[in-house]
Design a protein around this motif. Structure first.
Motif, PDB file in Angstrom:
ATOM      1  N   SER A 120       7.998   8.910 -10.408  1.00  0.00           N
ATOM      2  CA  SER A 120       8.535   9.707  -9.175  1.00  0.00           C
ATOM      3  C   SER A 120       9.947   9.006  -9.121  1.00  0.00           C
ATOM      4  O   SER A 120      11.110   9.730  -8.945  1.00  0.00           O
ATOM      5  CB  SER A 120       7.776   9.790  -7.944  1.00  0.00           C
ATOM      6  OG  SER A 120       8.491  10.201  -6.904  1.00  0.00           O
ATOM      7  N   ALA A 121      10.019   7.791  -8.849  1.00  0.00           N
ATOM      8  CA  ALA A 121      11.511   7.129  -8.704  1.00  0.00           C
ATOM      9  C   ALA A 121      12.405   7.272  -9.944  1.00  0.00           C
ATOM     10  O   ALA A 121      13.796   7.408  -9.572  1.00  0.00           O
ATOM     11  CB  ALA A 121      11.392   5.492  -8.709  1.00  0.00           C
ATOM     12  N   ALA A 153      17.451  10.029 -12.247  1.00  0.00           N
ATOM     13  CA  ALA A 153      17.882  10.848 -12.966  1.00  0.00           C
ATOM     14  C   ALA A 153      18.849  11.911 -12.377  1.00  0.00           C
ATOM     15  O   ALA A 153      19.836  12.523 -12.817  1.00  0.00           O
ATOM     16  CB  ALA A 153      17.105  11.411 -13.833  1.00  0.00           C
ATOM     17  N   ARG A 154      18.514  12.322 -10.881  1.00  0.00           N
ATOM     18  CA  ARG A 154      19.282  13.071 -10.143  1.00  0.00           C
ATOM     19  C   ARG A 154      20.496  12.183  -9.329  1.00  0.00           C
ATOM     20  O   ARG A 154      21.164  13.055  -8.694  1.00  0.00           O
ATOM     21  CB  ARG A 154      18.308  13.773  -8.895  1.00  0.00           C
ATOM     22  CG  ARG A 154      17.096  14.570  -9.752  1.00  0.00           C
ATOM     23  CD  ARG A 154      16.225  15.149  -8.526  1.00  0.00           C
ATOM     24  NE  ARG A 154      15.147  15.333  -9.075  1.00  0.00           N
ATOM     25  CZ  ARG A 154      13.860  15.741  -8.294  1.00  0.00           C
ATOM     26  NH1 ARG A 154      14.173  15.812  -6.994  1.00  0.00           N
ATOM     27  NH2 ARG A 154      12.768  16.140  -8.799  1.00  0.00           N
ATOM     28  N   GLY A 155      20.521  11.025  -9.537  1.00  0.00           N
ATOM     29  CA  GLY A 155      21.438  10.370  -8.765  1.00  0.00           C
ATOM     30  C   GLY A 155      21.289  10.062  -7.330  1.00  0.00           C
ATOM     31  O   GLY A 155      22.121   9.616  -6.590  1.00  0.00           O
ATOM     32  N   THR A 184      15.542   6.329  -4.715  1.00  0.00           N
ATOM     33  CA  THR A 184      14.973   5.293  -5.965  1.00  0.00           C
ATOM     34  C   THR A 184      14.688   4.167  -5.586  1.00  0.00           C
ATOM     35  O   THR A 184      13.605   3.482  -5.670  1.00  0.00           O
ATOM     36  CB  THR A 184      16.248   5.551  -7.187  1.00  0.00           C
ATOM     37  OG1 THR A 184      16.506   6.878  -7.692  1.00  0.00           O
ATOM     38  CG2 THR A 184      15.425   4.754  -8.156  1.00  0.00           C
ATOM     39  N   ALA A 185      15.714   3.580  -4.669  1.00  0.00           N
ATOM     40  CA  ALA A 185      15.318   2.435  -4.450  1.00  0.00           C
ATOM     41  C   ALA A 185      14.139   1.958  -3.580  1.00  0.00           C
ATOM     42  O   ALA A 185      13.205   1.028  -3.441  1.00  0.00           O
ATOM     43  CB  ALA A 185      16.691   1.482  -3.866  1.00  0.00           C
ATOM     44  N   ILE A 231      16.735  -2.720  -8.972  1.00  0.00           N
ATOM     45  CA  ILE A 231      18.109  -3.593  -8.763  1.00  0.00           C
ATOM     46  C   ILE A 231      19.094  -2.841  -8.900  1.00  0.00           C
ATOM     47  O   ILE A 231      20.265  -2.770  -8.350  1.00  0.00           O
ATOM     48  CB  ILE A 231      18.072  -4.704  -9.342  1.00  0.00           C
ATOM     49  CG1 ILE A 231      16.800  -5.554  -8.981  1.00  0.00           C
ATOM     50  CG2 ILE A 231      19.308  -5.566  -9.596  1.00  0.00           C
ATOM     51  CD1 ILE A 231      17.072  -6.450  -7.724  1.00  0.00           C
ATOM     52  N   GLY A 232      19.228  -2.208 -10.046  1.00  0.00           N
ATOM     53  CA  GLY A 232      20.124  -1.079 -10.418  1.00  0.00           C
ATOM     54  C   GLY A 232      20.440  -0.026  -9.422  1.00  0.00           C
ATOM     55  O   GLY A 232      21.812   0.171  -9.144  1.00  0.00           O
ATOM     56  N   ALA A 233      19.529   0.548  -8.886  1.00  0.00           N
ATOM     57  CA  ALA A 233      19.693   1.300  -7.665  1.00  0.00           C
ATOM     58  C   ALA A 233      20.391   0.777  -6.460  1.00  0.00           C
ATOM     59  O   ALA A 233      21.241   1.285  -5.979  1.00  0.00           O
ATOM     60  CB  ALA A 233      18.503   2.140  -7.298  1.00  0.00           C
ATOM     61  N   ASP A 234      19.935  -0.353  -6.208  1.00  0.00           N
ATOM     62  CA  ASP A 234      20.261  -1.359  -5.107  1.00  0.00           C
ATOM     63  C   ASP A 234      21.813  -1.449  -5.463  1.00  0.00           C
ATOM     64  O   ASP A 234      22.553  -1.472  -4.332  1.00  0.00           O
ATOM     65  CB  ASP A 234      19.452  -2.418  -4.915  1.00  0.00           C
ATOM     66  CG  ASP A 234      18.361  -2.347  -4.153  1.00  0.00           C
ATOM     67  OD1 ASP A 234      18.093  -1.402  -3.548  1.00  0.00           O
ATOM     68  OD2 ASP A 234      17.476  -3.111  -4.414  1.00  0.00           O
ATOM     69  N   LEU A 235      22.220  -1.822  -6.654  1.00  0.00           N
ATOM     70  CA  LEU A 235      23.711  -2.108  -6.726  1.00  0.00           C
ATOM     71  C   LEU A 235      24.495  -0.875  -6.706  1.00  0.00           C
ATOM     72  O   LEU A 235      25.803  -0.976  -6.327  1.00  0.00           O
ATOM     73  CB  LEU A 235      23.909  -2.502  -8.304  1.00  0.00           C
ATOM     74  CG  LEU A 235      23.486  -3.980  -8.742  1.00  0.00           C
ATOM     75  CD1 LEU A 235      23.424  -3.848 -10.211  1.00  0.00           C
ATOM     76  CD2 LEU A 235      24.441  -4.807  -8.055  1.00  0.00           C
TER      77      LEU A 235
END
Length: 746
Positions: free
Chosen positions: A105-106, A111-113, A118-119, A162-166
């Motif tokens: 799901s995340a 993918a939708r931005g 996500t995070a 981590i990528g989403a947190d950035l």
């Protein structure tokens, strides 16, 4: 009913853990969970439970174990099919299935931005993990595959989180977590990329370069490869100054974090909320760190060294003291766990790098060499009021490079070794908790009614924990997690399980692993003697007693005792009754040593002790040598020999008398009539029965006869390798050669 495999295998029914059974029962349950929703064929179950040679009763045993699981899980949970069995539960009943669904799901949200969503979803999914996957603890190819698959999925979730947190958080907040992740996964390129980005956005571009160069060297050395194309492109963009700029779907680059002088650094691990006891020691530590001693020089740092055996609570006490001093050390409190770094040049560089970052050293100013880092560290700390905590120090070389040069600073050190030298330091030795402190710690996290409900079993559990905070806290945690358990349940659980010592410890750190770590650091020449000292229970150890147990003269045994005491593995005690010093093992360490001992070795040591007493009795009572004359007792055996002669040392022989009683009691339990009918010492001029009578008379003086077999405190099952011959069997025949087993070198 919930099935948990993202950590130790467990089944929870209505919030209450359900006992799944022994190793094979857990392996069967793990197999059904791993194949949940599909039929597991009986041959696959057989191969999993008995990988090499299944017994002829394998199918009957499987049927019995399935019946047992049904009683625990419910009759409908496991469905029988012609070819095997199926675990029929809802997909969300297994935490691994929930984790996989949440990760999927995340990734769709990503993918939708929608990076915040996500995070959030990934943090929740990762929070389901309670440790290493349960499948890693089970043997079998299927378990290995499933454990590897879930570990890879966990790492993937972490990377995307981590990528989403950035994209949504201040990059500087993510740097500490990424540094730890890169250290744990030194070849994981995506994590290195995230760390480079976070460092660059935090205004630390030169540190981002260092991360790239370190990854490049490691990949070249280990695999002969270069970093991935996207990491090389990121590096080139950092060189050209085009990375890190804000954009429509990326937060603007944040300003660099505060540097030294803007805020006090604090690298301390968290304090514990239910700290109990140690009032006097805490007061001493705080007073010395704040005020120094009477003769303290203003140009030297104030220092305290906390010492004690493994598990006694040194680190907990040090952190409580350090957290209470945040107002006294306005420029920060630094922390280093010396055990986490190799004792090498590279380890020293890493320690100094950590301290320099804690002091706010600007990017690009941290040198490469350890010597230059040490100079910079001393320069930065010289004019500041800083408390440095150095935990788990093994030797003075761990401290030389980091002790501050300023009288405005203080150093708090924890060490197992009592002989650790820090100039001008206050020494605070820690022993086991007093009974009232131990009881307070046990019930510190429980409602008051739980204390009132427990009754006399509480004292039994506390006695088994022997005042060791790590053990006491773990029992309290067990009671808190199982509100339906009484202290009688705990006592029964610890008594019936041979691995009961494994249950005592804190999350991530058991007493067994703590003791094993201390024993690994012990020189090989001292490991065997330490184990030998554990064989006769809570015996007070004098040099002569230790010499008998380890097979060395008393003078050499004293050296061994002192070395072990210096390492915190023996306690040194003063006896008002005998006006002498003796040594003692902590009860939990004694049990651990016996659990690791070969049963045959335990028998050898018991025979060695009995032989030592018989030979002493023969010599002390004037038994003639074959060549004429008499053989005097060994040097150091004065008090022990006085038990037979009534000499001047007789009044001080309390420890020796108790040791003799323990030896005779164990001989009666193990060998029975064999002591009198099958064993001979010396040249055979004195009958064993006569010498044994001397031993019993000596043991009976001032305090009664030795305990009858079975009336003394029973040893832990791990401590007793069993009788030499089965109960009720006749004693072994007297050796025709009249050479005793006790005469053989042991």
């Amino acid at each position: 009913m919930k099935f948990q495999v993202l950590g130790p295998l467990s089944v929870v029914d209505g919030g209450v853990p359900v006992i799944a059974g022994g190793p094979k029962q857990q392996a069967l349950l793990g197999l059904l969970i791993a194949r949940c929703g599909t039929v597991v064929p009986v041959p696959q179950i057989v191969d999993t439970l008995w990988q090499r040679s299944p017994p002829s009763t394998a199918q009957a045993q499987i049927h019995s174990r399935i019946s047992t699981l049904r009683r625990v899980l419910g009759t409908r949970a496991i469905v029988t099919h012609p070819s095997g069995y199926l675990l029929d539960v809802a997909p969300d009943a297994v935490d691994a299935h929930l984790f996989e669904a949440e990760v999927e799901s995340a990734l769709e949200w990503e993918a939708r931005g929608a990076f915040q969503k996500t995070a959030a979803v990934l943090r929740g999914a990762l929070g389901r993990w309670r440790g290493e996957c349960a499948f890693q603890m089970l043997d079998g190819e299927l378990f290995d595959r499933e454990a590897g698959r879930l570990a890879e999925l966990r790492l993937l979730a972490l990377e995307h989180c981590i990528g989403a947190d950035l994209e949504t958080r201040d990059a500087a907040e993510l740097v500490p977590e990424l540094v730890d992740l890169v250290a744990a996964h030194p070849t994981q390129e995506r994590l290195h990329r995230h760390l480079m980005v976070a460092l660059d956005r935090s205004g630390r571009r030169s540190d981002a370069f260092n991360v790239y160069w370190s990854l490049r060297r490691r990949l070249a050395d280990e695999f002969g490869a270069d970093p991935a194309e996207d990491i090389q492109q990121l590096y080139q963009s950092l060189l050209s100054g085009t990375a890190g700029d804000g954009g429509p779907d990326r937060p603007a680059r944040r300003p660099a974090p505060c540097r030294a002088g803007d805020a006090a650094a604090s690298q301390l691990p968290p304090d514990i909320p239910d700290f109990t006891g140690r009032t006097s020691e805490l007061r001493q530590i705080v007073a010395r760190l704040v005020n120094g001693g009477a003769a303290h020089a203003d140009t030297a740092p104030r220092a305290v060294v906390v010492t004690g055996m493994p598990g006694v609570g040194k680190s907990t006490l040090a952190l409580r003291a350090a957290h209470s001093l945040h107002e006294e050390f306005v420029d920060g409190r630094l922390y280093v766990d010396a055990a986490a770094y190799p004792r090498s040049e590279e380890g020293l560089r890493a320690v100094l790098g950590r301290l320099l970052r804690g002091l706010g050293a600007a990017e690009g100013t941290v040198p490469e060499s350890a010597g230059e880092r040490q100079d910079l560290y001393r320069s930065l700390v010289a004019s500041r009021s800083v408390l440095l905590v150095v935990d788990n120090v093994a030797g003075p070389e761990d401290l030389r490079a980091v002790i501050p040069p300023s009288g405005r600073c203080a150093v708090l050190v924890t060490a197992q070794a009592a002989t650790l030298t820090v100039e001008g330091a206050l020494r605070v030795p820690l022993g086991p908790l007093a009974p009232e402190e131990a009881r307070s710690l046990l019930f510190s996290g429980l409602p008051a009614r739980r204390d009132e409900e427990q009754g006399p079993r509480t004292e039994e559990v506390l006695a088994r924990c022997a005042g060791l905070p790590m053990a006491i806290r773990s029992v309290g945690t067990l009671l808190a997690s199982r509100p339906h358990w009484s202290m009688a349940h705990v006592t029964e659980a610890l008594s019936r399980e041979e691995s009961w010592l494994e249950r005592l410890g804190t999350p991530g750190r058991s007493i067994v692993s703590t003791f094993d770590g201390a024993l690994r650091d012990l020189p090989e020449d001292d490991r065997g003697p330490l184990s030998a000292l554990a064989v006769f229970g809570r015996t007070a150890l004098t040099p002569w007693i230790a010499g008998v147990l380890i097979g060395r003269p008393a003078t050499r045994a004293r050296e061994v005792l002192d070395r072990l005491a210096d390492r915190g593995l023996l306690a040194v005690r003063w006896s008002e009754r005998t006006h002498s010093w003796s040594y003692g093992l902590h009860e939990l360490l004694r049990v651990h040593l016996l659990a690791r001992m070969d049963p045959a070795e335990a028998v050898t040591i018991q025979l060695r002790a009995l032989r030592g007493w018989l030979e002493l009795a023969e010599r002390a009572t004037g038994a003639p040598r074959s060549g004429g004359g008499r053989t005097p007792p060994d040097a150091g055996a004065g008090p022990a020999a006085s038990l037979f002669t009534g000499g001047a040392g007789h009044g001080r022989a309390h420890q020796e008398r108790e040791f003799l009683r323990a030896v005779l009691g164990r001989a009666d339990e193990r060998f029975g009539p064999a002591v009198a009918s099958g064993l001979v010492i010396g040249d055979g001029r004195r009958e064993p029965g006569e010498l044994l009578a001397l031993l019993r008379t000596a043991a009976a003086r001032e305090g009664g006869a030795p305990a009858e077999a079975g009336t003394s405190r029973p040893p832990h099952p791990l401590a007793d390798p069993g009788p030499l011959c089965p109960a009720g069997s006749p004693p072994p025949p007297r050796p025709a050669s009249r050479l005793s087993l006790l005469r053989h070198p042991v």
